[in-house]
Design a protein around this motif. Structure first.
Motif, mmCIF file in Angstrom:
data_model
loop_
_atom_site.group_PDB
_atom_site.id
_atom_site.type_symbol
_atom_site.label_atom_id
_atom_site.label_comp_id
_atom_site.label_asym_id
_atom_site.label_seq_id
_atom_site.Cartn_x
_atom_site.Cartn_y
_atom_site.Cartn_z
ATOM 1 N N GLU A 96 0.839 -1.205 0.000
ATOM 2 C CA GLU A 96 0.000 0.000 0.000
ATOM 3 C C GLU A 96 0.869 1.248 0.000
ATOM 4 O OE1 GLU A 96 -2.513 1.675 -0.478
ATOM 5 O OE2 GLU A 96 -4.240 1.185 0.742
ATOM 6 N N ASP A 97 0.305 2.337 -0.469
ATOM 7 C CA ASP A 97 1.017 3.613 -0.433
ATOM 8 C C ASP A 97 1.044 4.213 0.969
ATOM 9 O OD1 ASP A 97 -1.736 4.050 -0.483
ATOM 10 O OD2 ASP A 97 -1.670 5.586 -2.044
ATOM 11 N N ILE A 98 -0.139 4.239 1.602
ATOM 12 C CA ILE A 98 -0.222 4.917 2.896
ATOM 13 C C ILE A 98 -1.363 4.343 3.724
ATOM 14 C CG2 ILE A 98 -1.711 6.782 1.985
ATOM 15 C CD1 ILE A 98 -0.057 8.733 3.811
ATOM 16 N N ASP A 100 -3.851 5.386 6.785
ATOM 17 C CA ASP A 100 -4.332 6.554 7.514
ATOM 18 C C ASP A 100 -5.178 6.038 8.686
ATOM 19 O OD1 ASP A 100 -5.155 9.079 8.232
ATOM 20 O OD2 ASP A 100 -6.197 9.533 6.377
ATOM 21 N N GLY A 102 -6.707 3.287 8.671
ATOM 22 C CA GLY A 102 -6.516 1.841 8.687
ATOM 23 C C GLY A 102 -7.735 1.082 8.189
ATOM 24 N N ARG A 103 -8.815 1.801 7.928
ATOM 25 C CA ARG A 103 -10.077 1.142 7.574
ATOM 26 C C ARG A 103 -9.999 0.394 6.243
ATOM 27 N NH1 ARG A 103 -12.789 6.107 8.637
ATOM 28 N NH2 ARG A 103 -13.324 6.305 10.815
ATOM 29 N N LYS A 128 0.536 6.918 8.703
ATOM 30 C CA LYS A 128 0.077 8.009 9.579
ATOM 31 C C LYS A 128 -0.373 7.383 10.894
ATOM 32 C CE LYS A 128 -1.503 11.292 6.064
ATOM 33 N NZ LYS A 128 -2.675 11.967 5.454
ATOM 34 N N PHE A 149 -1.411 16.140 4.359
ATOM 35 C CA PHE A 149 -1.762 15.480 3.108
ATOM 36 C C PHE A 149 -0.518 15.412 2.238
ATOM 37 C CE2 PHE A 149 -3.784 14.806 -1.000
ATOM 38 C CZ PHE A 149 -4.649 13.782 -0.666
ATOM 39 N N ASP A 156 -1.801 10.657 -4.868
ATOM 40 C CA ASP A 156 -2.353 11.702 -5.733
ATOM 41 C C ASP A 156 -3.059 12.816 -4.988
ATOM 42 O OD1 ASP A 156 -4.582 9.898 -5.025
ATOM 43 O OD2 ASP A 156 -5.738 11.216 -6.332
HETATM 44 P P1 IMP Z 1 -7.444 4.716 5.391
HETATM 45 O O1 IMP Z 1 -8.543 3.742 5.049
HETATM 46 O O2 IMP Z 1 -7.961 5.855 6.219
HETATM 47 O O3 IMP Z 1 -6.260 4.055 6.031
HETATM 48 O O4 IMP Z 1 -7.033 5.435 4.039
HETATM 49 C C1 IMP Z 1 -6.018 4.985 3.238
HETATM 50 C C2 IMP Z 1 -6.139 5.584 1.863
HETATM 51 O O5 IMP Z 1 -6.440 6.982 1.925
HETATM 52 C C3 IMP Z 1 -4.820 5.507 1.116
HETATM 53 O O6 IMP Z 1 -4.717 4.312 0.388
HETATM 54 C C4 IMP Z 1 -4.856 6.738 0.243
HETATM 55 O O7 IMP Z 1 -5.507 6.432 -0.980
HETATM 56 C C5 IMP Z 1 -5.685 7.729 0.991
HETATM 57 N N1 IMP Z 1 -4.849 8.712 1.713
HETATM 58 C C6 IMP Z 1 -4.746 8.845 3.060
HETATM 59 N N2 IMP Z 1 -3.897 9.841 3.383
HETATM 60 C C7 IMP Z 1 -3.443 10.342 2.211
HETATM 61 C C8 IMP Z 1 -2.503 11.402 1.874
HETATM 62 O O8 IMP Z 1 -1.912 12.092 2.737
HETATM 63 N N3 IMP Z 1 -2.285 11.612 0.557
HETATM 64 C C9 IMP Z 1 -2.905 10.879 -0.425
HETATM 65 N N4 IMP Z 1 -3.768 9.896 -0.165
HETATM 66 C C10 IMP Z 1 -4.048 9.620 1.145
#
Ligand code: IMP
Ligand code: MG
Length: 172
Positions: A96-98, A100, A102-103, A128, A149, A156
Motif C-alpha cells: 500500500e502507499d499509505i 491513515d 486503517g479502515r 500516519k 496530506f 495523488d
Molecule cells: P485509510 O482507510 O484511512 O487508512 O485510508 C487509506 C487511503 O487513503 C490511502 O490508500 C490513500 O488512498 C488515501 N490517503 C490517506 N492519506 C493520504 C494522503 O496524505 N495523501 C494521499 N492519499 C491519502
C-alpha cells in the motif's frame, strides 16, 4: 496547482525500499510470495520494492474504491478489480502507499482472509500512525508521517502528482 515541498527525497525513498526488500527477502527465505499491489497508489512503491526481493514472487493487483470524500475513507470498500488467481495456501504481501485510519486495509485484509491464504502481511510505504482508528497490524513500514496530506510517488491529489519520484507536501 499546489506549492510543493519535498518531505522525503528520492534518495531516502530508494534507500529505505532497498532495506525493506532485504528484510522481506530474509523473512520469506525458501518461500514464495504473492505481492499484491493496491492500485493506484501502491504502484510506484511496488515496482521498486519487488526489484529488491530475492525470493520467487508473483505480482497481483487489486483496484478498490473507498466510499467517502477524497480525504477521508469510509472503510467500506468496493472491489473494482480482483486478483487473477486463488490465494489459498499462499503468502500474501499487501503493498500500500499509505495507511491513515486503517479502515481500507482492514476491510481488504478481512476479504482476503476468507480465501484461506497461508499468511497475509502488510507493507506500507507511509504510515500516519497517529491517525489510526482501527487495529491493523503492519509488518513492514517505510516511514511514519504526521497528519499532513502528502502526494507523489503514487499518491495523488485529484489524480495528479502520482508521477513525482519523491514525497511532497503542499505548502500553498
Ligand atoms: P485509510 O482507510 O484511512 O487508512 O485510508 C487509506 C487511503 O487513503 C490511502 O490508500 C490513500 O488512498 C488515501 N490517503 C490517506 N492519506 C493520504 C494522503 O496524505 N495523501 C494521499 N492519499 C491519502
Ligand atoms: Mg490508496
Amino acid at each position: 496547482m499546489l506549492k510543493l515541498e519535498t518531505l522525503i527525497s528520492e534518495q531516502e525513498l530508494q534507500k529505505r525500499i532497498r532495506e525493506l526488500g532485504a528484510q522481506i527477502t530474509s523473512d520469506y527465505e525458501g518461500q514464495e510470495i504473492i505481492v499484491l499491489c493496491i492500485l493506484k497508489g501502491g504502484v510506484m512503491f511496488m515496482t521498486d520494492l519487488v526489484k529488491h526481493i530475492q525470493v520467487p514472487i508473483k505480482m497481483e493487483f487489486m483496484v478498490v474504491s473507498s466510499y467517502g470524500d477524497a480525504y477521508k475513507s469510509s472503510g467500506v470498500v468496493k472491489i473494482l478489480k480482483d486478483l487473477d488467481e486463488p490465494i489459498e495456501g499462499k503468502n500474501i504481501l499487501i503493498v500500500e502507499d499509505i495507511i491513515d485510519s486503517g479502515r481500507t486495509l482492514r476491510y481488504i485484509k478481512n476479504i482476503l482472509k476468507e480465501r484461506s491464504p497461508k499468511s497475509i502481511s502488510i507493507c506500507t510505504l507511509l504510515d500516519k500512525v497517529e491517525q489510526r482508528e482501527t487495529t491493523v497490524s503492519v509488518q513492514y513500514s517505510g516511514f511514519t508521517v504526521g497528519d499532513e496530506f502528502v502526494i507523489g510517488y503514487g499518491l495523488d491529489y485529484k489524480q495528479y502528482y502520482r508521477n513525482l519520484p519523491y514525497i511532497a507536501v503542499n505548502k500553498g
